[in-house]
Design an enzyme around this catalytic site. Structure first.
Site, PDB file in Angstrom:
ATOM      1  N   LYS A 213       0.857  -1.212   0.000  1.00 45.41           N
ATOM      2  CA  LYS A 213       0.000   0.000   0.000  1.00 45.41           C
ATOM      3  C   LYS A 213       0.884   1.250   0.000  1.00 45.41           C
ATOM      4  O   LYS A 213       0.644   2.180  -0.772  1.00 45.41           O
ATOM      5  CB  LYS A 213      -0.879  -0.007   1.242  1.00 45.41           C
ATOM      6  CG  LYS A 213      -1.487   1.339   1.598  1.00 45.41           C
ATOM      7  CD  LYS A 213      -2.377   1.286   2.830  1.00 45.41           C
ATOM      8  CE  LYS A 213      -1.640   1.446   4.104  1.00 45.41           C
ATOM      9  NZ  LYS A 213      -1.337   2.834   4.485  1.00 45.41           N
ATOM     10  N   ASN A 214       1.927   1.258   0.832  1.00 45.89           N
ATOM     11  CA  ASN A 214       2.729   2.481   1.002  1.00 45.89           C
ATOM     12  C   ASN A 214       3.746   2.696  -0.110  1.00 45.89           C
ATOM     13  O   ASN A 214       4.439   3.718  -0.119  1.00 45.89           O
ATOM     14  CB  ASN A 214       3.402   2.495   2.384  1.00 45.89           C
ATOM     15  CG  ASN A 214       2.372   2.649   3.480  1.00 45.89           C
ATOM     16  OD1 ASN A 214       1.196   2.934   3.207  1.00 45.89           O
ATOM     17  ND2 ASN A 214       2.776   2.438   4.711  1.00 45.89           N
TER      18      ASN A 214
ATOM     19  N   CYS B  12      -5.075  12.275  12.155  1.00 52.98           N
ATOM     20  CA  CYS B  12      -5.831  11.021  12.064  1.00 52.98           C
ATOM     21  C   CYS B  12      -5.746  10.348  13.433  1.00 52.98           C
ATOM     22  O   CYS B  12      -5.244  10.934  14.392  1.00 52.98           O
ATOM     23  CB  CYS B  12      -5.244  10.124  10.971  1.00 52.98           C
ATOM     24  SG  CYS B  12      -3.663   9.454  11.426  1.00 52.98           S
TER      25      CYS B  12
ATOM     26  N   ARG C 184      -0.141  14.511  12.417  1.00 52.14           N
ATOM     27  CA  ARG C 184       0.271  14.358  11.018  1.00 52.14           C
ATOM     28  C   ARG C 184       0.470  15.701  10.309  1.00 52.14           C
ATOM     29  O   ARG C 184      -0.143  15.993   9.296  1.00 52.14           O
ATOM     30  CB  ARG C 184      -0.714  13.482  10.243  1.00 52.14           C
ATOM     31  CG  ARG C 184      -1.119  12.181  10.902  1.00 52.14           C
ATOM     32  CD  ARG C 184      -0.041  11.170  11.067  1.00 52.14           C
ATOM     33  NE  ARG C 184       0.486  10.609   9.841  1.00 52.14           N
ATOM     34  CZ  ARG C 184      -0.050   9.586   9.190  1.00 52.14           C
ATOM     35  NH1 ARG C 184      -1.157   9.042   9.637  1.00 52.14           N
ATOM     36  NH2 ARG C 184       0.519   9.123   8.090  1.00 52.14           N
ATOM     37  N   PRO C 185       1.268  16.599  10.858  1.00 51.72           N
ATOM     38  CA  PRO C 185       1.501  17.885  10.171  1.00 51.72           C
ATOM     39  C   PRO C 185       2.171  17.671   8.811  1.00 51.72           C
ATOM     40  O   PRO C 185       2.723  16.607   8.542  1.00 51.72           O
ATOM     41  CB  PRO C 185       2.435  18.624  11.127  1.00 51.72           C
ATOM     42  CG  PRO C 185       3.106  17.559  11.909  1.00 51.72           C
ATOM     43  CD  PRO C 185       2.108  16.439  12.052  1.00 51.72           C
ATOM     44  N   ILE C 186       2.147  18.700   7.962  1.00 50.06           N
ATOM     45  CA  ILE C 186       2.840  18.586   6.663  1.00 50.06           C
ATOM     46  C   ILE C 186       3.840  19.735   6.486  1.00 50.06           C
ATOM     47  O   ILE C 186       4.220  20.086   5.368  1.00 50.06           O
ATOM     48  CB  ILE C 186       1.834  18.551   5.487  1.00 50.06           C
ATOM     49  CG1 ILE C 186       0.979  19.828   5.460  1.00 50.06           C
ATOM     50  CG2 ILE C 186       0.964  17.318   5.537  1.00 50.06           C
ATOM     51  CD1 ILE C 186       0.197  19.976   4.161  1.00 50.06           C
TER      52      ILE C 186
ATOM     53  N   ASP D 147       4.915   0.948  11.965  1.00 50.26           N
ATOM     54  CA  ASP D 147       3.713   0.246  11.475  1.00 50.26           C
ATOM     55  C   ASP D 147       3.642  -1.197  11.964  1.00 50.26           C
ATOM     56  O   ASP D 147       2.635  -1.873  11.731  1.00 50.26           O
ATOM     57  CB  ASP D 147       3.667   0.268   9.942  1.00 50.26           C
ATOM     58  CG  ASP D 147       3.480   1.670   9.420  1.00 50.26           C
ATOM     59  OD1 ASP D 147       3.644   1.881   8.200  1.00 50.26           O
ATOM     60  OD2 ASP D 147       3.200   2.566  10.231  1.00 50.26           O
TER      61      ASP D 147
ATOM     62  N   ARG E 153      -8.240  -0.758   5.368  1.00 52.19           N
ATOM     63  CA  ARG E 153      -7.456   0.300   4.722  1.00 52.19           C
ATOM     64  C   ARG E 153      -6.067  -0.207   4.338  1.00 52.19           C
ATOM     65  O   ARG E 153      -5.406   0.358   3.485  1.00 52.19           O
ATOM     66  CB  ARG E 153      -7.296   1.501   5.663  1.00 52.19           C
ATOM     67  CG  ARG E 153      -8.586   2.177   6.015  1.00 52.19           C
ATOM     68  CD  ARG E 153      -8.385   3.438   6.798  1.00 52.19           C
ATOM     69  NE  ARG E 153      -7.643   4.436   6.013  1.00 52.19           N
ATOM     70  CZ  ARG E 153      -7.590   5.724   6.356  1.00 52.19           C
ATOM     71  NH1 ARG E 153      -8.177   6.145   7.454  1.00 52.19           N
ATOM     72  NH2 ARG E 153      -6.919   6.582   5.611  1.00 52.19           N
TER      73      ARG E 153
END
Ligand code: EPZ
Length: 417
Positions: free
Chosen positions: A22-23, A116, A121-123, A305, A397
């Site tokens: 997925k990643n 989330c 989860r900053p960008i 993860d 997900r």
């Protein structure tokens, strides 16, 4: 909302193939718009996040098809860089589209992706990297407006080796004249896969997998067909399912080189993990030993993860284990339910202190994030009696039909719609 019904106590056995990562696929889907030729990705798992990313591409004017594990993206009809708010809030990885949209259109607008379940989860690192390449960024009304008309190659330093920020800057610079260097880049295997993908399209990227990545801009990229790397976290989760049930399984297609820290910890717990030409095999001990200590770190450290899954394993290991989550702020969402099943876990700051117990009792538990949900499934597979795991949509997900994978390996699990 679907739920899993699991009768614990079955030792997992048999073999199974691991689907594409997925990643890896999510940034590759973003990178597929770097050319207006058709791009094909094979061995793609049918996951909600991947479907959502394809929907965003279609909203931007691209044409996507998905069938039998193969995705095709045609972006010659890409019209604008104004990303759809609702969909972008659904998946954080939509922020990966900033780089490719700026490469293609020299402009992009993206809604501020919220946090989330596992953290804020900053960008900021994404935006700082793009600004170093001359992108003018304005934030207003919850949206981020990026103007790339004066973009140029440059030297980007990442304050933290962020996976997404590394990928965004790579994709923003592949068509910029000159050489862009990323210092303190993330080194995850998925970054190396993105480099291979871009180079196969005619790009010139070197150094992925190390802390310094060098991107030499090219005029144009062309369409390709590409097979992404297998999912090292799905592979690690399946090995953990065999470990916690005292099982013996073979994973086909898993890449042990991407899983060194996870394999090392499983071996420390007494598992016999072997790599042969058929794949990656794990035989569990009668009783797992405590792992001592796990510290999650950026690659090549222990992957965040896999933290939740390892906590579940430690609940049944002989002795006391310490698991520290250094990457995200809130990744122990599964601990409360594990304790309700009879585990003995105490949280002190960023560390879970886990005293092994003889057994867990089946319970009615709830997934609260993707990997925490997977961890609860692992506990249910080993618990005495029946468990119900609610909110399986979180697990969907990142795992394609997890119940089918587990049934193939002999688990007693059923999805209830
Ligand atoms: C990727 O997320 C993965 N997602 C995550 O997998 C994974 O946990 C993470 O990398 C770390 O390996 C995808 O690839 C789609 P980061 P990403 O930027 O890119 C902070 C899963 O379960 N940070 O490396 O968002 C951030 O808050 C998911 O499959 C900033 O402060 O991860 C976090 O604490 C979960 N500013 C840390 O860095 C930024 O601009 C790591 O984030 C960006 C990140």
């Amino acid at each position: 909302m679907d739920r899993f019904f699991i009768r614990g106590g079955k030792k997992l056995s048999g073999s199974i193939r691991v689907h594409g990562a997925k990643n890896a696929v999510l940034p590759l889907l973003a990178a597929s718009i770097l050319t207006d030729d058709p791009v094909v990705l094979t061995d793609v798992p049918d996951l909600k996040d991947i479907r959502a990313m394809m929907e965003i591409l279609e909203k931007l004017g691209c044409r996507c098809t998905f069938g039998d594990g193969t995705v095709q993206v045609r972006s010659h009809t890409l019209q604008n860089g104004d990303m759809p708010e609702k969909l972008c809030k659904q998946i954080r990885s939509s922020v990966f589209l900033l780089g490719p949209l700026l490469s293609r259109l020299r402009n992009a607008q993206v809604p501020y992706p919220g946090g989330c379940e596992i953290g804020l989860r900053p960008i900021d690192l994404h935006l700082k990297g793009l600004k170093t390449l001359g992108v003018e960024i304005e934030e207003s009304g919850g949206k981020i407006f990026c103007d790339g008309r004066n973009m140029h190659a440059g030297d980007v330093y990442l304050d933290y080796p962020s996976v997404g920020a590394t990928e965004n800057v790579m994709m923003a610079s592949v068509l910029l004249q000159g050489v862009t260097t990323i210092h303190n880049a993330a080194r995850e295997p998925e970054i190396l896969d993105l480099q291979r993908f871009i180079n196969k399209m005619g790009g010139s990227v070197k150094g992925a997998g190390t802390q310094v990545i060098r991107i030499e801009g090219v005029e144009k990229l062309h369409g390709i067909t590409y097979h992404p790397i297998p999912d090292r976290i799905v592979a690690g989760t399946l090995l953990s399912a065999a470990a916690i049930t005292g099982g013996d399984i073979l994973l086909k297609g898993a890449r042990s080189g991407d899983m060194v820290p996870v394999i090392a910890k499983l071996r420390e717990m007494g598992c016999d993990v072997r790599r042969d030409d058929k794949g990656l095999a794990l035989r569990a001990p009668q009783k797992l030993h405590a792992v001592g200590e796990i510290q999650t770190q950026p690659h090549p450290g222990f992957p965040t993860d896999m933290q939740s899954q390892m906590v579940s394993l430690c609940t049944l290991a002989e002795g006391c284990s310490l698991v520290t989550e250094n990457v995200f702020e809130n990744r122990f969402t599964h601990v409360g339910d594990l304790n309700a099943m009879g585990a003995k876990i105490r949280i002190s700051g960023r560390t879970a202190i886990i005293r092994g117990v003889g057994s867990l009792a089946g319970g009615h538990v709830t997934a609260r994030d993707l990997r925490g949900g997977a961890a609860l499934v692992l506990a249910a597979l080993a618990a005495k009696g029946v468990s119900v795991v609610d909110r399986v949509e979180y697990i969907d997900r990142g795992y394609e039909k997890m119940e089918e994978m587990l049934l193939t390996l002999g688990a007693d699990v059923m999805r209830i719609q």
